[in-house]
Write a protein that holds these residues in place. Structure first.
Motif, short mmCIF file in Angstrom:
data_model
loop_
_atom_site.label_atom_id
_atom_site.label_comp_id
_atom_site.label_asym_id
_atom_site.label_seq_id
_atom_site.Cartn_x
_atom_site.Cartn_y
_atom_site.Cartn_z
N PRO A 155 -7.38 -28.10 63.39
CA PRO A 155 -7.70 -27.11 62.33
C PRO A 155 -6.73 -26.01 62.31
CG PRO A 155 -9.49 -27.37 63.49
CD PRO A 155 -8.52 -28.12 64.32
N ASP A 156 -6.10 -25.53 63.29
CA ASP A 156 -4.86 -24.46 63.05
C ASP A 156 -3.64 -24.91 62.47
OD1 ASP A 156 -4.69 -25.88 65.35
OD2 ASP A 156 -3.11 -24.65 66.04
N SER A 157 -3.22 -26.40 62.41
CA SER A 157 -2.15 -26.95 61.85
C SER A 157 -2.65 -27.02 60.20
CB SER A 157 -2.04 -28.21 62.21
OG SER A 157 -1.51 -28.07 63.48
N ALA A 158 -3.89 -27.60 60.03
CA ALA A 158 -4.22 -27.52 58.56
C ALA A 158 -4.50 -26.26 57.87
CB ALA A 158 -5.61 -28.00 58.57
N ALA A 159 -4.90 -25.32 58.61
CA ALA A 159 -4.93 -23.76 58.23
C ALA A 159 -3.63 -23.19 57.65
CB ALA A 159 -5.89 -22.95 59.02
N ALA A 160 -2.60 -23.61 58.52
CA ALA A 160 -1.39 -22.72 58.50
C ALA A 160 -0.59 -23.46 57.24
CB ALA A 160 -0.46 -23.00 59.82
N VAL A 161 -0.70 -24.63 57.00
CA VAL A 161 0.00 -25.39 55.96
C VAL A 161 -1.06 -24.98 54.58
CG1 VAL A 161 0.32 -27.62 54.77
CG2 VAL A 161 0.76 -27.11 57.41
N ALA A 162 -2.36 -24.91 54.79
CA ALA A 162 -2.96 -24.73 53.47
C ALA A 162 -2.89 -23.30 53.06
CB ALA A 162 -4.46 -25.02 53.72
N HIS A 163 -2.96 -22.46 54.05
CA HIS A 163 -2.48 -20.88 53.70
C HIS A 163 -1.10 -20.82 53.09
CE1 HIS A 163 -2.84 -16.30 53.88
NE2 HIS A 163 -1.46 -16.65 54.57
#
Length: 64
Positions: free
Chosen positions: A38-46
């Motif tokens: 989830p942290d990887s997805a959140a970083a890219v999405a942000h």
């Protein structure tokens, strides 16, 4: 017409694809990101101003 594309996988290559979809593909836009981390997805999405999802099913169900 623009087609929204959901990205599955936000690792090194996924980030390259996300950047490309977010600004370089005519007729397509990055609609969201999912990754098992989830942290990887959140970083890219942000970074790209799109939502991060906690499952592929949730991403596919989102019609926004």
């Amino acid at each position: 017409m623009t087609v929204g594309i959901g990205l599955v996988g936000a690792g090194r290559i996924g980030r390259i694809h996300a950047d490309f979809l977010a600004g370089s593909v005519e007729g397509a836009s990055l609609a969201g990101v999912y990754d098992v981390r989830p942290d990887s997805a959140a970083a890219v999405a942000h970074a790209l101003g799109v939502p991060a999802f906690d499952s592929v099913d949730a991403m596919l169900a989102d019609r926004a």
